[in-house]
Write a protein that holds these residues in place. Sequence first.
Motif, PDB file in Angstrom:
ATOM      1  N   PRO A 177       0.829  -1.204   0.000  1.00 48.08           N
ATOM      2  CA  PRO A 177       0.000   0.000   0.000  1.00 48.08           C
ATOM      3  C   PRO A 177       0.866   1.259   0.000  1.00 48.08           C
ATOM      4  O   PRO A 177       1.689   1.449   0.889  1.00 48.08           O
ATOM      5  N   VAL A 178       0.708   2.081  -1.035  1.00 49.63           N
ATOM      6  CA  VAL A 178       1.398   3.368  -1.115  1.00 49.63           C
ATOM      7  C   VAL A 178       0.326   4.438  -0.978  1.00 49.63           C
ATOM      8  O   VAL A 178      -0.624   4.469  -1.753  1.00 49.63           O
ATOM      9  N   HIS A 179       0.455   5.301   0.022  1.00 46.99           N
ATOM     10  CA  HIS A 179      -0.566   6.308   0.315  1.00 46.99           C
ATOM     11  C   HIS A 179       0.047   7.698   0.148  1.00 46.99           C
ATOM     12  O   HIS A 179       0.925   8.082   0.930  1.00 46.99           O
ATOM     13  N   ASN A 180      -0.363   8.430  -0.875  1.00 45.28           N
ATOM     14  CA  ASN A 180       0.164   9.772  -1.176  1.00 45.28           C
ATOM     15  C   ASN A 180       1.683   9.780  -1.311  1.00 45.28           C
ATOM     16  O   ASN A 180       2.351  10.684  -0.814  1.00 45.28           O
ATOM     17  N   GLY A 181       2.238   8.759  -1.944  1.00 47.26           N
ATOM     18  CA  GLY A 181       3.674   8.704  -2.185  1.00 47.26           C
ATOM     19  C   GLY A 181       4.507   8.242  -1.010  1.00 47.26           C
ATOM     20  O   GLY A 181       5.726   8.197  -1.089  1.00 47.26           O
ATOM     21  N   THR A 182       3.863   7.892   0.100  1.00 43.46           N
ATOM     22  CA  THR A 182       4.592   7.408   1.269  1.00 43.46           C
ATOM     23  C   THR A 182       3.912   6.146   1.794  1.00 43.46           C
ATOM     24  O   THR A 182       2.963   5.654   1.193  1.00 43.46           O
ATOM     25  N   ILE A 183       4.415   5.646   2.895  1.00 41.84           N
ATOM     26  CA  ILE A 183       3.818   4.456   3.501  1.00 41.84           C
ATOM     27  C   ILE A 183       2.713   4.886   4.466  1.00 41.84           C
ATOM     28  O   ILE A 183       2.736   6.001   4.980  1.00 41.84           O
ATOM     29  N   PRO A 184       1.708   4.032   4.721  1.00 40.82           N
ATOM     30  CA  PRO A 184       0.585   4.439   5.545  1.00 40.82           C
ATOM     31  C   PRO A 184       0.909   4.590   7.040  1.00 40.82           C
ATOM     32  O   PRO A 184       0.249   5.344   7.737  1.00 40.82           O
ATOM     33  N   HIS A 185       1.891   3.852   7.540  1.00 42.94           N
ATOM     34  CA  HIS A 185       2.192   3.906   8.972  1.00 42.94           C
ATOM     35  C   HIS A 185       3.613   3.430   9.226  1.00 42.94           C
ATOM     36  O   HIS A 185       4.277   2.903   8.330  1.00 42.94           O
ATOM     37  N   GLU A 186       4.097   3.621  10.451  1.00 48.94           N
ATOM     38  CA  GLU A 186       5.430   3.158  10.834  1.00 48.94           C
ATOM     39  C   GLU A 186       5.456   1.637  10.845  1.00 48.94           C
ATOM     40  O   GLU A 186       4.451   0.993  11.153  1.00 48.94           O
ATOM     41  N   GLN A 187       6.613   1.079  10.547  1.00 49.45           N
ATOM     42  CA  GLN A 187       6.730  -0.377  10.531  1.00 49.45           C
ATOM     43  C   GLN A 187       8.186  -0.753  10.780  1.00 49.45           C
ATOM     44  O   GLN A 187       9.094  -0.082  10.286  1.00 49.45           O
ATOM     45  N   SER A 188       8.392  -1.803  11.525  1.00 57.72           N
ATOM     46  CA  SER A 188       9.748  -2.322  11.706  1.00 57.72           C
ATOM     47  C   SER A 188       9.731  -3.803  11.361  1.00 57.72           C
ATOM     48  O   SER A 188       8.688  -4.456  11.385  1.00 57.72           O
ATOM     49  N   ALA A 189      10.905  -4.312  11.031  1.00 57.07           N
ATOM     50  CA  ALA A 189      11.011  -5.734  10.692  1.00 57.07           C
ATOM     51  C   ALA A 189      12.440  -6.190  10.954  1.00 57.07           C
ATOM     52  O   ALA A 189      13.363  -5.378  11.063  1.00 57.07           O
TER      53      ALA A 189
END
Length: 172
Positions: free
Chosen positions: A80-92
Amino acid sequence: MVNKNNRVKSTNDLELKDRLVAINRVTKVTKGGRAFSFAAIVVVGNEDGVIGWGLGKANEVTAAIAKGVEAAKKNLIRVPVHNGTIPHEQSAKFGGSRIFLKPASEGTGVKAGGAMRAVLESAGIKDVLAKSKGSSNPHNLVKATIEALSEMRSPQEIAKRRGISVEKVFKG
């Protein structure tokens, strides 16, 4: 693990661009001398939310890259790309590599290092802040970044799951 719901079934209608992330020369010592081969890690994406990675090994660089591209086309996911950025913070985490992704405002650009940058740009993410900790091994960084992106949820998906409108998702 990569979420099965995000898998892309067909590549027929996609125009995928490939990026070489890293190439590694492997030397095997035999009694006849040294035998060189190459391992290439490649990322493919349509710069509109579809991304995949592959590893190709061969005796020539071009053949290794071609094998990597074919392998990458076999495990595509939708991000999911939302307005050219990611929708929320994420770590992995993958192996010794740990990564952190954070959405950024428009105009920020992709603030990420080599292997992560290739993955994020191939996915079509224009503005993001990224940090890698631990190992800088490109293989593990690519896998951790793909893992983080596969766990992303779009605002529409969250709204549907909660049974509310998308506007309420953004208001909190």
